[in-house]
Motif scaffolding. Structure first.
Motif, PDB file in Angstrom:
ATOM      1  N   GLN A  55       0.816  -1.208   0.000  1.00 31.25           N
ATOM      2  CA  GLN A  55       0.000   0.000   0.000  1.00 31.25           C
ATOM      3  C   GLN A  55       0.855   1.265   0.000  1.00 31.25           C
ATOM      4  OE1 GLN A  55      -3.522  -0.049   0.093  1.00 31.25           O
ATOM      5  NE2 GLN A  55      -3.205   2.113  -0.386  1.00 31.25           N
ATOM      6  N   TYR A  56       0.454   2.238  -0.852  1.00 24.44           N
ATOM      7  CA  TYR A  56       1.057   3.568  -0.785  1.00 24.44           C
ATOM      8  C   TYR A  56       0.189   4.390   0.137  1.00 24.44           C
ATOM      9  CZ  TYR A  56       3.799   2.003  -4.625  1.00 24.44           C
ATOM     10  OH  TYR A  56       4.663   1.279  -5.379  1.00 24.44           O
ATOM     11  N   ARG A  58      -1.161   8.015   1.602  1.00 24.81           N
ATOM     12  CA  ARG A  58      -1.255   9.447   1.338  1.00 24.81           C
ATOM     13  C   ARG A  58      -0.639  10.229   2.484  1.00 24.81           C
ATOM     14  NH1 ARG A  58      -7.180  10.036  -1.250  1.00 24.81           N
ATOM     15  NH2 ARG A  58      -7.469   7.891  -0.642  1.00 24.81           N
ATOM     16  N   ALA A  60      -1.267  13.172   3.421  1.00 23.08           N
ATOM     17  CA  ALA A  60      -2.208  14.071   4.109  1.00 23.08           C
ATOM     18  C   ALA A  60      -2.965  13.398   5.247  1.00 23.08           C
ATOM     19  CB  ALA A  60      -3.215  14.615   3.097  1.00 23.08           C
ATOM     20  N   THR A  73      -1.578  -5.418  -0.158  1.00 22.88           N
ATOM     21  CA  THR A  73      -2.970  -5.061  -0.446  1.00 22.88           C
ATOM     22  C   THR A  73      -3.534  -6.015  -1.512  1.00 22.88           C
ATOM     23  OG1 THR A  73      -4.467  -3.260  -1.019  1.00 22.88           O
ATOM     24  CG2 THR A  73      -2.328  -3.232  -2.103  1.00 22.88           C
ATOM     25  N   ASP A 193     -13.452   1.632   4.094  1.00 24.85           N
ATOM     26  CA  ASP A 193     -12.291   0.748   4.209  1.00 24.85           C
ATOM     27  C   ASP A 193     -10.998   1.537   4.436  1.00 24.85           C
ATOM     28  OD1 ASP A 193     -10.902  -1.626   4.216  1.00 24.85           O
ATOM     29  OD2 ASP A 193     -10.569  -1.595   2.052  1.00 24.85           O
ATOM     30  N   MET A 263      -7.720  -5.161   1.895  1.00 20.86           N
ATOM     31  CA  MET A 263      -8.493  -5.800   0.805  1.00 20.86           C
ATOM     32  C   MET A 263      -8.308  -5.104  -0.539  1.00 20.86           C
ATOM     33  SD  MET A 263     -12.473  -4.850   1.470  1.00 20.86           S
ATOM     34  CE  MET A 263     -12.630  -5.289   3.183  1.00 20.86           C
ATOM     35  N   ASP A 265      -9.159  -2.045  -3.506  1.00 24.36           N
ATOM     36  CA  ASP A 265     -10.432  -1.733  -4.173  1.00 24.36           C
ATOM     37  C   ASP A 265     -11.087  -3.005  -4.721  1.00 24.36           C
ATOM     38  OD1 ASP A 265      -9.985   0.846  -3.604  1.00 24.36           O
ATOM     39  OD2 ASP A 265     -10.182   1.588  -5.658  1.00 24.36           O
ATOM     40  N   GLN A 305     -18.933  16.965   4.675  1.00 24.06           N
ATOM     41  CA  GLN A 305     -17.636  17.665   4.773  1.00 24.06           C
ATOM     42  C   GLN A 305     -17.315  18.416   3.487  1.00 24.06           C
ATOM     43  OE1 GLN A 305     -15.665  18.016   7.351  1.00 24.06           O
ATOM     44  NE2 GLN A 305     -13.543  17.440   6.969  1.00 24.06           N
ATOM     45  N   VAL A 306     -17.461  17.724   2.353  1.00 22.65           N
ATOM     46  CA  VAL A 306     -17.118  18.349   1.069  1.00 22.65           C
ATOM     47  C   VAL A 306     -18.095  19.490   0.771  1.00 22.65           C
ATOM     48  CG1 VAL A 306     -16.890  17.977  -1.432  1.00 22.65           C
ATOM     49  CG2 VAL A 306     -16.048  16.250   0.171  1.00 22.65           C
ATOM     50  N   MET A 320     -11.481  15.474   9.871  1.00 22.03           N
ATOM     51  CA  MET A 320     -11.206  14.909   8.542  1.00 22.03           C
ATOM     52  C   MET A 320     -12.283  13.879   8.207  1.00 22.03           C
ATOM     53  SD  MET A 320      -7.843  12.946   7.096  1.00 22.03           S
ATOM     54  CE  MET A 320      -6.690  14.297   7.148  1.00 22.03           C
ATOM     55  N   PRO A 322     -13.387  10.518   5.581  1.00 22.84           N
ATOM     56  CA  PRO A 322     -14.554   9.937   6.239  1.00 22.84           C
ATOM     57  C   PRO A 322     -14.432   9.938   7.778  1.00 22.84           C
ATOM     58  CG  PRO A 322     -13.666   8.496   4.506  1.00 22.84           C
ATOM     59  CD  PRO A 322     -12.682   9.554   4.716  1.00 22.84           C
TER      60      PRO A 322
HETATM   61  C1  57M Z   1     -10.203   4.860  -0.419  1.00 20.14           C
HETATM   62  N1  57M Z   1      -8.529   4.208   0.973  1.00 20.14           N
HETATM   63  C2  57M Z   1      -7.822   4.263   2.139  1.00 20.14           C
HETATM   64  C3  57M Z   1      -6.574  -0.057   1.059  1.00 20.14           C
HETATM   65  C4  57M Z   1      -8.015  -0.383   1.124  1.00 20.14           C
HETATM   66  C5  57M Z   1     -13.676  12.008  -1.426  1.00 20.14           C
HETATM   67  C6  57M Z   1     -12.743  11.424  -0.421  1.00 20.14           C
HETATM   68  C7  57M Z   1     -13.294  11.439   0.935  1.00 20.14           C
HETATM   69  C8  57M Z   1     -12.303  10.017  -0.860  1.00 20.14           C
HETATM   70  C9  57M Z   1     -11.506   9.270   0.165  1.00 20.14           C
HETATM   71  C10 57M Z   1     -11.035   8.053  -0.525  1.00 20.14           C
HETATM   72  O1  57M Z   1     -10.297   8.083  -1.457  1.00 20.14           O
HETATM   73  N2  57M Z   1     -11.520   6.919  -0.037  1.00 20.14           N
HETATM   74  C11 57M Z   1     -11.438   5.642  -0.700  1.00 20.14           C
HETATM   75  C12 57M Z   1      -9.804   4.829   0.978  1.00 20.14           C
HETATM   76  C13 57M Z   1      -6.492   3.452   2.097  1.00 20.14           C
HETATM   77  O2  57M Z   1      -6.787   2.041   1.984  1.00 20.14           O
HETATM   78  C14 57M Z   1      -6.639   1.424   0.732  1.00 20.14           C
HETATM   79  O3  57M Z   1      -7.781   1.586  -0.073  1.00 20.14           O
HETATM   80  C15 57M Z   1      -8.496   0.346  -0.075  1.00 20.14           C
HETATM   81  C16 57M Z   1      -9.967   0.564  -0.116  1.00 20.14           C
HETATM   82  N3  57M Z   1     -10.299   1.250  -1.288  1.00 20.14           N
HETATM   83  O4  57M Z   1      -8.245  -1.748   1.094  1.00 20.14           O
HETATM   84  O5  57M Z   1      -5.959  -0.759   0.033  1.00 20.14           O
HETATM   85  C17 57M Z   1      -5.771   3.641   3.427  1.00 20.14           C
HETATM   86  O6  57M Z   1      -6.646   3.286   4.482  1.00 20.14           O
HETATM   87  C18 57M Z   1      -5.898   2.655   5.520  1.00 20.14           C
HETATM   88  N4  57M Z   1      -6.400   1.273   5.753  1.00 20.14           N
HETATM   89  C19 57M Z   1      -6.132   0.666   6.933  1.00 20.14           C
HETATM   90  N5  57M Z   1      -6.580  -0.607   7.141  1.00 20.14           N
HETATM   91  C20 57M Z   1      -7.316  -1.308   6.231  1.00 20.14           C
HETATM   92  O7  57M Z   1      -7.733  -2.459   6.478  1.00 20.14           O
HETATM   93  O8  57M Z   1      -5.493   1.250   7.793  1.00 20.14           O
HETATM   94  C21 57M Z   1      -7.140   0.627   4.778  1.00 20.14           C
HETATM   95  C22 57M Z   1      -7.609  -0.665   5.003  1.00 20.14           C
HETATM   96  C23 57M Z   1      -4.563   2.760   3.593  1.00 20.14           C
HETATM   97  C24 57M Z   1      -4.447   2.644   5.083  1.00 20.14           C
HETATM   98  O9  57M Z   1      -3.825   3.793   5.582  1.00 20.14           O
HETATM   99  O10 57M Z   1      -3.473   3.346   2.951  1.00 20.14           O
HETATM  100  C25 57M Z   1      -7.516   5.730   2.406  1.00 20.14           C
HETATM  101  O11 57M Z   1      -8.032   6.240   3.417  1.00 20.14           O
HETATM  102  O12 57M Z   1      -6.781   6.309   1.608  1.00 20.14           O
HETATM  103  N6  57M Z   1     -10.474  10.091   0.659  1.00 20.14           N
HETATM  104  C26 57M Z   1     -10.040  10.022   1.908  1.00 20.14           C
HETATM  105  O13 57M Z   1     -10.395   9.138   2.628  1.00 20.14           O
HETATM  106  C27 57M Z   1      -9.157  11.131   2.360  1.00 20.14           C
HETATM  107  N7  57M Z   1      -9.981  12.132   2.995  1.00 20.14           N
HETATM  108  C28 57M Z   1      -9.973  13.435   2.623  1.00 20.14           C
HETATM  109  O14 57M Z   1      -9.313  13.838   1.699  1.00 20.14           O
HETATM  110  N8  57M Z   1     -10.775  14.247   3.385  1.00 20.14           N
HETATM  111  C29 57M Z   1     -10.901  15.651   3.148  1.00 20.14           C
HETATM  112  C30 57M Z   1     -12.056  15.898   2.138  1.00 20.14           C
HETATM  113  C31 57M Z   1     -13.227  14.977   2.295  1.00 20.14           C
HETATM  114  C32 57M Z   1     -12.469  17.307   2.077  1.00 20.14           C
HETATM  115  C33 57M Z   1     -11.182  16.339   4.456  1.00 20.14           C
HETATM  116  O15 57M Z   1     -11.816  15.775   5.369  1.00 20.14           O
HETATM  117  O16 57M Z   1     -10.721  17.456   4.604  1.00 20.14           O
HETATM  118  C34 57M Z   1      -8.123  10.771   3.384  1.00 20.14           C
HETATM  119  N9  57M Z   1      -7.527   9.517   3.232  1.00 20.14           N
HETATM  120  C35 57M Z   1      -6.258   9.309   3.653  1.00 20.14           C
HETATM  121  N10 57M Z   1      -5.497  10.275   3.999  1.00 20.14           N
HETATM  122  N11 57M Z   1      -5.703   8.097   3.696  1.00 20.14           N
HETATM  123  C36 57M Z   1      -7.133  11.892   3.385  1.00 20.14           C
HETATM  124  C37 57M Z   1      -5.911  11.578   4.071  1.00 20.14           C
END
Ligand code: 57M
Length: 359
Positions: A55-56, A58, A60, A73, A193, A263, A265, A305-306, A320, A322
């Protein structure tokens, strides 16, 4: 397969009669899927590590997530394998709904796989473009909606929880409604997730809940007694719910905190689609909002939030989105957020089941 090959022999070997029972096959579908995940899990984790599919993260996000970089992953491939093999073994393969659910699993798994694959090739935390992903989801969801609609005797009335006398008939519009349920659930599970076990726990809870709904909907006497829609052939969906529950337990074994695998996507998009399709077929479409309440809350937190961010020009309601990130940033330990979300999911599932009587 076992049902189709062995049950016909029951006239000569009476003990084979047991394969007739949906309850029996559901239990074994569940155990089979669990064992597949449990036995192949370590091998899959090792292989994915060797292929360096990690996994990469982010930058932020919450800082605690930076340690998760490199976690294998695409574990959804194992979940899908377990669900599909177990369903093929234990379900009646002459049942059309079984194939529709497997199509849903496969097609949304494919979208997720392409997304994950691009992430690995491009070596970044984003795969398919949002529109690319969404349009593929809509195409497959409309196809699934169409197939459900075309199934002989399928009822296009929508069940409204708590109101047994109100059930609007959508006619051909049911195809779009079904597509909306499927795409919505797929994306909501994907958003959820983001912590170890946070998505698979509520998927397990929802699959057990729908196991009950499918059994009731497919049983003419129980459906009549509970005054819910009787779905001809719908009982067989119970077996698939069992396979989904078993695979979820098997995956959770490795995905629980601290996760040995995510898991990807390929998992989140397909699991959401399977759940949406099951809700449509069992005629408990709207109730999915409650059964999968955690997914709804997570998706709503992002929409709020958005939306607020745009209207207020840069201000936020949650630390932040979700929502799970909000609690993490408030200082809750990751397992605390996860287990509390599971508790809420169980509570919502119990309320959902009570609607069978509260009507
Ligand atoms: C994908 N993916 C995880 C892993 C998993 C519009 C916006 C809210 C979209 C959202 C987004 O992109 N969500 C969908 C979420 C990622 O996990 C991977 O993705 C797969 C699922 N698709 O199976 O392969 C990370 O999640 C963590 N993780 C675990 N355990 C697990 O069992 O710890 C996942 C599974 C992994 C790991 O760290 O790397 C993800 O969160 O990226 N975007 C966001 O969720 C972002 N929110 C955001 O930008 N919020 C802003 C907006 C809404 C204005 C705000 O509130 O200000 C955040 N996500 C992350 N970092 N990771 C931003 C920061």
């Amino acid at each position: 397969m076992i049902y189709n090959f062995l049950y016909p022999l029951h006239t000569k070997l009476s003990f084979l009669n047991v394969f007739r029972y949906i309850t029996f096959r559901t239990i074994y579908a569940s155990l089979t899927a669990f064992l597949i995940c449990f036995v192949f899990g370590p091998f899959v984790i090792r292989k994915i590590r060797e292929m360096q599919i990690g996994q990469y993260i982010r930058k932020a996000g919450p800082e605690t997530h930076l340690d998760k970089a490199g976690t294998p992953t695409m574990g959804g491939l194992l979940i899908l394998f377990a669900v599909i093999v177990s369903s093929l073994l234990w379900a009646d393969l002459k049942n059309f709904y079984v194939w529709i659910i497997l199509l849903s699993a496969f097609s949304f798994g494919l979208i997720g796989f392409i997304d994950d694959y691009l992430m690995q090739i491009k070596k970044r935390s984003k795969g398919l473009s949002a529109w690319g992903k969404f349009s593929m989801q809509v195409v497959f969801a409309v196809l699934i909606g169409f197939l459900v609609y075309m199934t002989p005797d399928f009822d296009t009335r929508v069940t409204i929880p708590f109101f047994k006398n109100i059930s609007p008939d959508l006619g051909v519009g049911y195809i779009l409604f079904a597509a909306l349920v499927i795409v919505g659930t797929s994306n909501a599970v994907n958003l959820t997730d983001g912590l170890d076990g946070l998505a698979i726990g509520p998927i397990l809870i929802a699959s057990v809940t729908y196991m009950l709904f499918a059994y009731a909907a497919g049983h003419v006497k129980i459906a009549e007694y509970l005054q819910i829609n009787f779905v001809i052939g719908g009982g067989e969906v119970t077996v698939l719910c069992g396979a989904l529950a078993g695979a979820s337990m098997g995956f959770l074994w490795f995905n629980t905190y601290p996760a040995q695998i995510f898991m990807g996507d390929v998992g989140s998009l397909s699991l959401g689609a399977i759940l949406g399709t099951i809700a449509v077929i069992t005629k408990q479409e709207i109730l999915l909002v409650l059964v999968g309440g955690i997914f709804v809350i997570e998706a709503l937190s992002v929409i709020i939030q958005v939306g607020y961010f745009k209207i207020s020009k840069g201000r936020r309601i949650f630390r932040m989105a979700p929502l799970h990130h909000h609690f993490e940033l408030k200082g809750w330990a990751e397992p605390k957020v996860i287990v509390r979300f599971w508790i809420i999911a169980i509570t919502l599932a119990l309320i959902s089941i009570s609607t069978l009587k509260l009507r």
